[in-house]
Design a protein around this motif. Sequence first.
Motif, PDB file in Angstrom:
ATOM      1  N   ARG A  66      33.808 -30.316 -36.658  1.00  0.00           N
ATOM      2  CA  ARG A  66      34.851 -29.307 -36.807  1.00  0.00           C
ATOM      3  C   ARG A  66      35.669 -29.136 -35.527  1.00  0.00           C
ATOM      4  N   LEU A  67      36.884 -28.605 -35.720  1.00  0.00           N
ATOM      5  CA  LEU A  67      37.728 -28.228 -34.586  1.00  0.00           C
ATOM      6  C   LEU A  67      37.273 -26.917 -33.981  1.00  0.00           C
ATOM      7  N   ASN A  93      29.912 -32.830 -23.544  1.00  0.00           N
ATOM      8  CA  ASN A  93      28.553 -33.155 -23.961  1.00  0.00           C
ATOM      9  C   ASN A  93      28.146 -34.548 -23.510  1.00  0.00           C
ATOM     10  N   GLY A  94      29.103 -35.489 -23.554  1.00  0.00           N
ATOM     11  CA  GLY A  94      28.781 -36.871 -23.223  1.00  0.00           C
ATOM     12  C   GLY A  94      28.768 -37.169 -21.740  1.00  0.00           C
ATOM     13  N   ALA A  95      29.673 -36.547 -20.993  1.00  0.00           N
ATOM     14  CA  ALA A  95      29.815 -36.881 -19.573  1.00  0.00           C
ATOM     15  C   ALA A  95      29.291 -35.812 -18.635  1.00  0.00           C
ATOM     16  N   GLY A  96      28.986 -34.619 -19.154  1.00  0.00           N
ATOM     17  CA  GLY A  96      28.564 -33.535 -18.291  1.00  0.00           C
ATOM     18  C   GLY A  96      29.747 -32.904 -17.577  1.00  0.00           C
ATOM     19  N   VAL A 115      33.210 -35.759 -33.557  1.00  0.00           N
ATOM     20  CA  VAL A 115      34.673 -35.757 -33.479  1.00  0.00           C
ATOM     21  C   VAL A 115      35.268 -35.477 -34.860  1.00  0.00           C
ATOM     22  N   PRO A 116      36.047 -34.411 -35.020  1.00  0.00           N
ATOM     23  CA  PRO A 116      36.645 -34.080 -36.314  1.00  0.00           C
ATOM     24  C   PRO A 116      37.916 -34.896 -36.567  1.00  0.00           C
ATOM     25  N   THR A 152      37.378 -31.789 -26.172  1.00  0.00           N
ATOM     26  CA  THR A 152      36.702 -31.363 -24.945  1.00  0.00           C
ATOM     27  C   THR A 152      35.198 -31.218 -25.127  1.00  0.00           C
ATOM     28  N   ALA A 153      34.772 -30.658 -26.248  1.00  0.00           N
ATOM     29  CA  ALA A 153      33.336 -30.480 -26.471  1.00  0.00           C
ATOM     30  C   ALA A 153      32.616 -31.828 -26.450  1.00  0.00           C
TER      31      ALA A 153
END
Length: 484
Positions: free
Chosen positions: A270-271, A91-94, A219-220, A86-87
Amino acid sequence: MQNNIENTASATIAVESAPARWGDLLSGRNGLYAFALAGGVTLHALNMYIATTVMPSVIADIGGLDFYAWTTTLFVVASILGAALTAKLLNGAGPRGAYIIATILFAAGTLICSIAINMPAMLAGRSIQGLGGGFLYALAYGLTRVVLPERLWGRAIALIAAMWGVATLIGPAVGGIFAEYGAWRAAFWSLLPFAGVFAILAFATLPRSSWDKNERSSVPLLQLALLTGAVLAVSAGSLSSDAWWKIAGLVAGLALIALIAAVETQAEARLLPRRSFNVATPLGALYLIIALLMLSMQPEIFVPYLLQHLHGQSPLWAGYLAALMAIGWTVASFLSSRWQEGSGNRLIIAGPVLALIGLALLAIFLPIDGAGDWLLLAPICLGLILIGFGIGLAWPSLVTRVYQNAPATEQDLAAGGMTTVQLFAIAFGTACAGMVANFAGIAEPGGMAGASNAALWLAVIFAVAPALGIAIAVKVARLTGKRG
């Protein structure tokens, strides 16, 4: 002029520090935000209960009994992956783009499920559903702090948590109606219009970009692979009739969890936020309490079966009595959001205490052959309510504390981590509940004796979780004492 500026500033501060009210959350633009975020969670939760209810009809139509359990296993694993990513998505799509992408994924998976002609297609649809649903669930927490003022976080989190209670009451009824008339495909179709409405609402109301520009979003991959392996190992082991395979699955799952913790200490991607696996830190302790509370409620999956076989309840009544746990969670979440100001630490401690009392009542009364005696059913119902009430009582304070104690550059990671921890604890706990019940003899020797023994050991073994939760909650109170 200076006085006007000072008066304006004072008024602003007064508004920000005023006690949060439900009207502040549910009115104006805040109301639109709250409806969009809670709606996404409702969509995810309703789907879970509807799918569980109609799955026997699905199997009767397209086959695949050997893979019955995997329709849930793959869904949960995919939900965990969605929550963990989700993070990166946010961050990428707003906020706006992330919510729309999550809804499209969920709708695509739902469509595949509705037209599936065999079990592989159904499993593919459930996996895509789970990914989109995991995004929707984690985004609700992540966007709460982005689009709403801090003083409304507790109310918003209570509203999000309450949606699970609503889904628990509505989902089985909706699924049951479609299943009764042999229209299981329509049960999936029925979710698509709601998905469309929420996508439009997200597009119209949510901001295009977030003010969190420094958020970590790598991405972890290794941790996700290990986490997936841990869930699948425990789930696969719990499905085996061989006790040694069950033990092997549990040991493998625990080993992979330990490996995740080791990798997280050194990894850049990290997760969870840094030091989340360190119980000596507020954040680590908070995540552990969340996991323990989720474990506390997992005997719930056997409650309908036990109520039917030990207490003479019909399937309908047994299902709705089991829903008392969700009702308790819903009611307590609303009350807690009002009480948490100045009492957050006490609520966090009271949560596992009430869950422990509830499991103690189940251990005493659920194993008894009651044959429909309401003098025995009453304390069982009270126990179920107390377990859910305890979790709901602590939940808003726990989630708010996670936000407050996470590093400023890892807030989205912390929000997604809450869902990751919650879903993993549910998957792990469900597998362990199956293992305990089978070891206790629910299937062999079975019958009344097996059901009674399973009821006792499920309550006793899982009571360990809230007992540990009390000790950790006291630690959290010391670590965050200044926060009330």
